[in-house]
Scaffold this motif. Structure first.
Motif, mmCIF file in Angstrom:
data_model
loop_
_atom_site.group_PDB
_atom_site.id
_atom_site.type_symbol
_atom_site.label_atom_id
_atom_site.label_comp_id
_atom_site.label_asym_id
_atom_site.label_seq_id
_atom_site.Cartn_x
_atom_site.Cartn_y
_atom_site.Cartn_z
ATOM 1 N N LEU A 61 -1.969 -2.205 8.120
ATOM 2 C CA LEU A 61 -0.793 -2.369 8.972
ATOM 3 C C LEU A 61 0.243 -3.265 8.307
ATOM 4 O O LEU A 61 1.448 -3.005 8.402
ATOM 5 N N TRP A 62 -0.207 -4.310 7.624
ATOM 6 C CA TRP A 62 0.726 -5.209 6.947
ATOM 7 C C TRP A 62 1.433 -4.524 5.791
ATOM 8 O O TRP A 62 2.505 -4.956 5.383
ATOM 9 N N GLN A 63 0.863 -3.468 5.230
ATOM 10 C CA GLN A 63 1.562 -2.715 4.188
ATOM 11 C C GLN A 63 2.780 -2.008 4.779
ATOM 12 O O GLN A 63 3.774 -1.782 4.090
ATOM 13 N N GLU A 64 2.698 -1.665 6.070
ATOM 14 C CA GLU A 64 3.813 -1.008 6.751
ATOM 15 C C GLU A 64 4.840 -2.025 7.250
ATOM 16 O O GLU A 64 6.042 -1.830 7.112
ATOM 17 N N ARG A 65 4.343 -3.096 7.884
ATOM 18 C CA ARG A 65 5.210 -4.135 8.467
ATOM 19 C C ARG A 65 4.490 -5.466 8.382
ATOM 20 O O ARG A 65 3.358 -5.596 8.842
ATOM 21 N N ASP A 66 5.165 -6.457 7.872
ATOM 22 C CA ASP A 66 4.576 -7.796 7.780
ATOM 23 C C ASP A 66 4.882 -8.553 9.073
ATOM 24 O O ASP A 66 5.821 -9.346 9.146
ATOM 25 N N LEU A 67 4.097 -8.252 10.098
ATOM 26 C CA LEU A 67 4.280 -8.845 11.423
ATOM 27 C C LEU A 67 2.997 -9.518 11.886
ATOM 28 O O LEU A 67 1.909 -9.154 11.445
ATOM 29 N N PRO A 68 3.124 -10.470 12.815
ATOM 30 C CA PRO A 68 1.899 -11.029 13.410
ATOM 31 C C PRO A 68 1.118 -9.929 14.124
ATOM 32 O O PRO A 68 1.683 -8.948 14.598
ATOM 33 N N VAL A 69 -0.182 -10.134 14.206
ATOM 34 C CA VAL A 69 -1.059 -9.159 14.846
ATOM 35 C C VAL A 69 -1.477 -9.704 16.210
ATOM 36 O O VAL A 69 -2.016 -10.801 16.302
#
Length: 111
Positions: A61-69
């Motif tokens: 998921l972080w490869q797509e968007r560097d957002l908090p989980v």
């Protein structure tokens, strides 16, 4: 948002976020299935397996968007904790709930 299939299907978090002008990104179906498997591992006290699955999905998921989980389930925060991923990049539903309860309790105690 990592959650159970049921939580995802209710749209509870998504609707609340939308009311506040926020967008929640969801894993694809295959990733969501791996998160469900991680929940079963947590319930079986196999935290190493749960952590490994959570780490795989979150890194994808972080490869797509560097957002908090957001870990929106009672077991997923435990799997996230076992993953070795940075705590500052996780928003735990358990943590948010306990913080809210403490605020209410201390407000009543101070009153």
């Amino acid at each position: 948002m990592l959650s159970t299939t049921g939580t995802r299907q209710t749209g509870l978090y998504q609707k609340c976020a939308e009311k506040h002008g926020l967008k929640i990104y969801l894993p694809n179906d295959e990733q969501a299935e791996r998160i469900m498997q991680s929940i079963f591992y947590v319930k079986a006290a196999q935290f190493d397996k749960a952590g490994a699955l959570v780490k795989e999905v979150v890194e994808e998921l972080w490869q797509e968007r560097d957002l908090p989980v957001m870990t929106a389930c009672t077991e997923i925060p435990l799997g996230y904790d076992a993953s070795g991923l940075p705590q500052e990049k996780s928003v735990s539903s358990l943590g948010a709930l306990s913080d809210a309860v403490l605020k209410v309790l201390y407000k009543e105690v101070e009153a």
